[in-house]
Design a protein around this motif. Structure first.
Motif, PDB file in Angstrom:
ATOM      1  N   LEU A  86      -5.151   2.085 -16.743  1.00  0.00           N
ATOM      2  CA  LEU A  86      -3.698   2.178 -16.576  1.00  0.00           C
ATOM      3  C   LEU A  86      -3.287   1.733 -15.171  1.00  0.00           C
ATOM      4  CD1 LEU A  86      -1.016   3.993 -17.941  1.00  0.00           C
ATOM      5  CD2 LEU A  86      -1.445   4.938 -15.682  1.00  0.00           C
ATOM      6  N   ILE A  87      -3.991   2.201 -14.160  1.00  0.00           N
ATOM      7  CA  ILE A  87      -3.661   1.846 -12.775  1.00  0.00           C
ATOM      8  C   ILE A  87      -3.862   0.354 -12.555  1.00  0.00           C
ATOM      9  CG2 ILE A  87      -4.353   2.145 -10.358  1.00  0.00           C
ATOM     10  CD1 ILE A  87      -4.959   5.130 -11.152  1.00  0.00           C
ATOM     11  N   ALA A  88      -4.961  -0.189 -13.059  1.00  0.00           N
ATOM     12  CA  ALA A  88      -5.215  -1.626 -12.901  1.00  0.00           C
ATOM     13  C   ALA A  88      -4.122  -2.445 -13.580  1.00  0.00           C
ATOM     14  CB  ALA A  88      -6.589  -1.980 -13.469  1.00  0.00           C
ATOM     15  N   ALA A  89      -3.736  -2.045 -14.785  1.00  0.00           N
ATOM     16  CA  ALA A  89      -2.674  -2.762 -15.501  1.00  0.00           C
ATOM     17  C   ALA A  89      -1.346  -2.653 -14.748  1.00  0.00           C
ATOM     18  CB  ALA A  89      -2.527  -2.208 -16.916  1.00  0.00           C
ATOM     19  N   ALA A  90      -1.037  -1.476 -14.225  1.00  0.00           N
ATOM     20  CA  ALA A  90       0.208  -1.284 -13.473  1.00  0.00           C
ATOM     21  C   ALA A  90       0.206  -2.124 -12.203  1.00  0.00           C
ATOM     22  CB  ALA A  90       0.403   0.197 -13.141  1.00  0.00           C
ATOM     23  N   MET A  91      -0.930  -2.179 -11.524  1.00  0.00           N
ATOM     24  CA  MET A  91      -1.019  -2.972 -10.292  1.00  0.00           C
ATOM     25  C   MET A  91      -0.842  -4.464 -10.591  1.00  0.00           C
ATOM     26  SD  MET A  91      -1.532  -0.774  -7.825  1.00  0.00           S
ATOM     27  CE  MET A  91      -0.278   0.028  -8.774  1.00  0.00           C
ATOM     28  N   GLU A 137       2.948  -4.939  -1.022  1.00  0.00           N
ATOM     29  CA  GLU A 137       1.638  -5.535  -0.765  1.00  0.00           C
ATOM     30  C   GLU A 137       0.707  -4.537  -0.088  1.00  0.00           C
ATOM     31  OE1 GLU A 137       2.597  -9.088   1.416  1.00  0.00           O
ATOM     32  OE2 GLU A 137       2.926 -10.243  -0.441  1.00  0.00           O
ATOM     33  N   ARG A 138       1.218  -3.824   0.893  1.00  0.00           N
ATOM     34  CA  ARG A 138       0.390  -2.828   1.592  1.00  0.00           C
ATOM     35  C   ARG A 138       0.065  -1.644   0.686  1.00  0.00           C
ATOM     36  NH1 ARG A 138       3.062  -1.079   6.600  1.00  0.00           N
ATOM     37  NH2 ARG A 138       1.051  -0.183   7.055  1.00  0.00           N
ATOM     38  N   SER A 139       1.002  -1.269  -0.169  1.00  0.00           N
ATOM     39  CA  SER A 139       0.774  -0.146  -1.073  1.00  0.00           C
ATOM     40  C   SER A 139      -0.238  -0.491  -2.155  1.00  0.00           C
ATOM     41  CB  SER A 139       2.092   0.297  -1.710  1.00  0.00           C
ATOM     42  OG  SER A 139       2.968   0.782  -0.719  1.00  0.00           O
ATOM     43  N   LEU A 140      -0.180  -1.712  -2.648  1.00  0.00           N
ATOM     44  CA  LEU A 140      -1.170  -2.145  -3.640  1.00  0.00           C
ATOM     45  C   LEU A 140      -2.576  -2.022  -3.062  1.00  0.00           C
ATOM     46  CD1 LEU A 140       0.635  -5.274  -5.128  1.00  0.00           C
ATOM     47  CD2 LEU A 140       0.023  -3.194  -6.369  1.00  0.00           C
ATOM     48  N   THR A 141      -2.738  -2.454  -1.837  1.00  0.00           N
ATOM     49  CA  THR A 141      -4.041  -2.342  -1.171  1.00  0.00           C
ATOM     50  C   THR A 141      -4.446  -0.878  -1.027  1.00  0.00           C
ATOM     51  OG1 THR A 141      -3.639  -4.392   0.030  1.00  0.00           O
ATOM     52  CG2 THR A 141      -5.316  -2.925   0.936  1.00  0.00           C
ATOM     53  N   ALA A 142      -3.506  -0.035  -0.662  1.00  0.00           N
ATOM     54  CA  ALA A 142      -3.800   1.394  -0.488  1.00  0.00           C
ATOM     55  C   ALA A 142      -4.226   2.036  -1.797  1.00  0.00           C
ATOM     56  CB  ALA A 142      -2.592   2.118   0.090  1.00  0.00           C
ATOM     57  N   LEU A 199       7.056   0.979 -12.462  1.00  0.00           N
ATOM     58  CA  LEU A 199       5.606   0.871 -12.299  1.00  0.00           C
ATOM     59  C   LEU A 199       5.127   1.595 -11.046  1.00  0.00           C
ATOM     60  CD1 LEU A 199       5.248  -2.883 -13.259  1.00  0.00           C
ATOM     61  CD2 LEU A 199       4.250  -0.961 -14.529  1.00  0.00           C
ATOM     62  N   ALA A 200       5.863   1.441  -9.962  1.00  0.00           N
ATOM     63  CA  ALA A 200       5.476   2.080  -8.706  1.00  0.00           C
ATOM     64  C   ALA A 200       5.507   3.603  -8.845  1.00  0.00           C
ATOM     65  CB  ALA A 200       6.397   1.625  -7.576  1.00  0.00           C
ATOM     66  N   ARG A 201       6.522   4.121  -9.491  1.00  0.00           N
ATOM     67  CA  ARG A 201       6.631   5.564  -9.720  1.00  0.00           C
ATOM     68  C   ARG A 201       5.451   6.058 -10.558  1.00  0.00           C
ATOM     69  NH1 ARG A 201      11.658   5.109 -10.562  1.00  0.00           N
ATOM     70  NH2 ARG A 201      11.473   4.834 -12.800  1.00  0.00           N
ATOM     71  N   GLN A 202       5.062   5.268 -11.537  1.00  0.00           N
ATOM     72  CA  GLN A 202       3.979   5.640 -12.456  1.00  0.00           C
ATOM     73  C   GLN A 202       2.656   5.880 -11.722  1.00  0.00           C
ATOM     74  OE1 GLN A 202       2.970   2.484 -15.211  1.00  0.00           O
ATOM     75  NE2 GLN A 202       2.318   3.943 -16.752  1.00  0.00           N
ATOM     76  N   VAL A 203       2.415   5.133 -10.645  1.00  0.00           N
ATOM     77  CA  VAL A 203       1.132   5.250  -9.952  1.00  0.00           C
ATOM     78  C   VAL A 203       1.258   5.871  -8.555  1.00  0.00           C
ATOM     79  CG1 VAL A 203      -0.032   3.439 -11.244  1.00  0.00           C
ATOM     80  CG2 VAL A 203       1.241   2.838  -9.178  1.00  0.00           C
ATOM     81  N   GLY A 204       2.353   6.565  -8.291  1.00  0.00           N
ATOM     82  CA  GLY A 204       2.477   7.319  -7.051  1.00  0.00           C
ATOM     83  C   GLY A 204       2.907   6.528  -5.836  1.00  0.00           C
ATOM     84  N   ASP A 242       1.417   8.948  -3.318  1.00  0.00           N
ATOM     85  CA  ASP A 242       1.388  10.322  -3.805  1.00  0.00           C
ATOM     86  C   ASP A 242       0.040  10.516  -4.484  1.00  0.00           C
ATOM     87  OD1 ASP A 242       1.718  12.801  -4.898  1.00  0.00           O
ATOM     88  OD2 ASP A 242       3.434  12.257  -6.156  1.00  0.00           O
ATOM     89  N   PRO A 243      -0.971  10.958  -3.729  1.00  0.00           N
ATOM     90  CA  PRO A 243      -2.293  11.104  -4.322  1.00  0.00           C
ATOM     91  C   PRO A 243      -2.298  12.111  -5.471  1.00  0.00           C
ATOM     92  CG  PRO A 243      -2.256  12.044  -2.121  1.00  0.00           C
ATOM     93  CD  PRO A 243      -0.940  11.366  -2.336  1.00  0.00           C
TER      94      PRO A 243
END
Length: 126
Positions: free
Chosen positions: A35-40, A112-117, A72-77, A16-17
């Motif tokens: 925040l995104i780096a910490a969530a990832m 794994e694929r979403s983290l890369t995206a 965490l996933a919801r937090q970063v889209g 969700d961009p």
């Protein structure tokens, strides 16, 4: 004798961009990136933890880890990852070990694929 069919385990990664844009707008570039780096990083740690919990058949830890992955996933889209983590929690609640194994495998692939995206999206924003 029947032939064995190979199934392709490939589903598109959906981010969700708009969620990321909101984070950048609300927090500014530096804070949003932190925040995104910490969530990832946390998401990756919890992903390993749920795999270990499943291997050790520790339902409580598996449920707790899946709940944290969903948050965490919801937090970063990463909404599809969040939904699959909730599906994993449902399997744990039903003590459905076969479903749990299948959903966990899907969660790992998708996460794994979403983290890369997400990282790729961040790189485009810089």
């Amino acid at each position: 004798m029947s032939a064995i069919e190979n199934l392709r385990m490939d589903e598109p990664v959906r981010l969700d961009p708009d969620r990321l844009v909101v984070l950048y707008a609300e927090l500014g570039q530096f804070a949003a990136e932190r925040l995104i780096a910490a969530a990832m990083e946390d998401l990756a740690v919890h992903l390993v933890a749920v795999q270990l919990a499943a291997r050790e058949q520790r339902a409580e830890l598996l449920d707790r880890g899946a709940a944290e992955i969903a948050r965490l996933a919801r937090q970063v889209g990463m909404d599809p990852v969040s939904r699959v983590a909730q599906d994993l929690r449902a399997c744990v609640a039903r003590d459905d070990r076969v479903g749990q194994a299948a959903v966990l495998a899907r969660l790992v692939r998708l996460a794994e694929r979403s983290l890369t995206a997400v990282w790729d999206y961040q790189d485009m924003q810089l």
